[in-house]
Design a protein around this motif. Structure first.
Motif, mmCIF file in Angstrom:
data_model
loop_
_atom_site.group_PDB
_atom_site.id
_atom_site.type_symbol
_atom_site.label_atom_id
_atom_site.label_comp_id
_atom_site.label_asym_id
_atom_site.label_seq_id
_atom_site.Cartn_x
_atom_site.Cartn_y
_atom_site.Cartn_z
ATOM 1 N N THR A 136 0.830 -1.201 0.000
ATOM 2 C CA THR A 136 0.000 0.000 0.000
ATOM 3 C C THR A 136 0.865 1.251 0.000
ATOM 4 O O THR A 136 1.992 1.251 0.522
ATOM 5 C CB THR A 136 -0.952 0.020 1.205
ATOM 6 N N GLU B 176 0.785 5.383 0.989
ATOM 7 C CA GLU B 176 0.080 6.375 1.789
ATOM 8 C C GLU B 176 0.828 7.710 1.747
ATOM 9 O O GLU B 176 2.015 7.766 1.418
ATOM 10 C CB GLU B 176 -0.041 5.908 3.244
ATOM 11 N N LYS C 51 2.498 9.725 -3.923
ATOM 12 C CA LYS C 51 2.224 8.305 -3.706
ATOM 13 C C LYS C 51 1.620 7.630 -4.936
ATOM 14 O O LYS C 51 1.971 6.482 -5.249
ATOM 15 C CB LYS C 51 1.305 8.117 -2.502
ATOM 16 N N ARG D 107 -3.633 3.986 -1.286
ATOM 17 C CA ARG D 107 -4.364 4.195 -0.037
ATOM 18 C C ARG D 107 -5.012 2.893 0.438
ATOM 19 O O ARG D 107 -5.422 2.050 -0.347
ATOM 20 C CB ARG D 107 -5.425 5.297 -0.139
ATOM 21 N N ASP E 194 -4.912 2.963 6.565
ATOM 22 C CA ASP E 194 -4.155 4.011 7.264
ATOM 23 C C ASP E 194 -4.664 5.401 6.893
ATOM 24 O O ASP E 194 -4.553 6.334 7.691
ATOM 25 C CB ASP E 194 -2.666 3.890 6.948
ATOM 26 N N PRO F 68 -1.554 -4.923 5.284
ATOM 27 C CA PRO F 68 -0.552 -4.862 4.206
ATOM 28 C C PRO F 68 0.772 -5.490 4.629
ATOM 29 O O PRO F 68 1.191 -5.394 5.786
ATOM 30 C CB PRO F 68 -0.390 -3.353 3.961
ATOM 31 N N ARG G 269 3.554 -4.445 3.293
ATOM 32 C CA ARG G 269 4.392 -3.258 3.372
ATOM 33 C C ARG G 269 3.545 -2.041 3.037
ATOM 34 O O ARG G 269 2.701 -2.082 2.148
ATOM 35 C CB ARG G 269 5.574 -3.332 2.403
ATOM 36 N N THR G 270 3.793 -0.959 3.780
ATOM 37 C CA THR G 270 3.147 0.324 3.509
ATOM 38 C C THR G 270 4.230 1.356 3.263
ATOM 39 O O THR G 270 5.088 1.588 4.122
ATOM 40 C CB THR G 270 2.248 0.756 4.690
ATOM 41 N N TYR H 41 0.207 10.295 10.100
ATOM 42 C CA TYR H 41 0.961 9.328 9.297
ATOM 43 C C TYR H 41 2.329 9.049 9.921
ATOM 44 O O TYR H 41 2.777 7.886 9.990
ATOM 45 C CB TYR H 41 1.143 9.847 7.876
ATOM 46 N N ARG I 79 6.215 -2.627 9.357
ATOM 47 C CA ARG I 79 5.325 -2.582 8.182
ATOM 48 C C ARG I 79 5.585 -1.350 7.319
ATOM 49 O O ARG I 79 5.556 -1.439 6.101
ATOM 50 C CB ARG I 79 3.859 -2.606 8.625
ATOM 51 N N PHE I 80 5.832 -0.220 7.941
ATOM 52 C CA PHE I 80 5.995 1.033 7.202
ATOM 53 C C PHE I 80 7.425 1.216 6.707
ATOM 54 O O PHE I 80 8.380 0.914 7.415
ATOM 55 C CB PHE I 80 5.648 2.224 8.098
#
Length: 217
Positions: free
Chosen positions: A4, A6, A13, A93, A96, A127, A129-130, A175, A185-186
């Motif tokens: 995803t 964001e 993005k 998107r 989040d 997800p 990965r974000t 964010y 994850r982020f």
């Protein structure tokens, strides 16, 4: 694998999501690119209702529920079937955005409540990965202004984009807080960097993720 993207409006993005899909296709994969809200007949209708500039007043809670309804439909109709086929799903998107925009931007609910609610909406889907394109709201505003000024047919700000600078500052801060809460994850990226440099960093990360999941094309 669900990837995803964001960030606040104007962060880049959508460009990075598109570049990633094009690179995956060039490598022989069959990724699925989706956007939120959207991706299904129902979700696209909700998108028009939520984002178009009109005189209709949408209360903050109603806004949150409409975004979430579109997401639930997208997960059931498009995302889960694609993941079951072993495809890489790239989503512009995901939940989040609800935490950042409706939770922080609209000052609607506390993070714990939203975290549980978002998981219920997606049936527990998280997800892999974000990618967070981090950009100051002032810089994002200038980008959107330049984009409109550069083309006579460029669209005007939608409801979210037109919410005001203080709103987008709260969204950007939310964010960043999410990225700190879930560092596994982020992947937080500097949105001021050139698009090709950002794409290269994202691609390296995707290759690492694919190496850990050899069954994904």
């Amino acid at each position: 694998m669900l990837l995803t993207f964001e960030g606040i409006d104007g962060s880049g993005k959508s460009t990075q999501a598109r570049l990633l899909v094009e690179r995956l296709e060039a490598e022989g994969a069959a990724p699925l690119l989706l956007r939120e809200p959207g991706g299904t007949v129902l979700s696209e209708r909700v998108r028009a209702l939520l984002l178009e500039r009109h005189d209709l007043h949408i209360a903050p809670l109603a806004e949150l529920l409409l975004f979430s309804a579109a997401r639930a439909q997208l997960v059931a109709e498009r995302i889960r079937p694609a993941l079951a086929q072993g495809r890489i799903v790239v989503c512009d998107r995901f939940y989040d955005s609800t935490t950042a925009y409706q939770g922080a931007g609209r000052r609607l609910e506390d993070p714990a409540w939203l975290r549980d609610f978002n998981r219920r909406v997606t049936g527990g889907l998280v997800p892999h990965r974000t990618y967070l394109l981090d950009l100051d709201p002032e810089a994002a505003l200038h980008r959107r202004s330049d984009r409109r000024g550069g083309a006579r047919s460029a669209p005007q700000d939608d409801r979210m984009e037109a919410a005001g600078l203080d709103f987008h500052r709260r969204v950007a801060a939310a964010y960043r807080a999410l990225a700190l809460e879930e560092p596994a994850r982020f992947l937080r990226l500097d949105g001021t960097r050139p698009a090709d440099a950002l794409h290269a960093e994202i691609w390296q990360d995707v290759e690492r993720l694919r190496a850990r999941n050899p069954g994904i094309p």
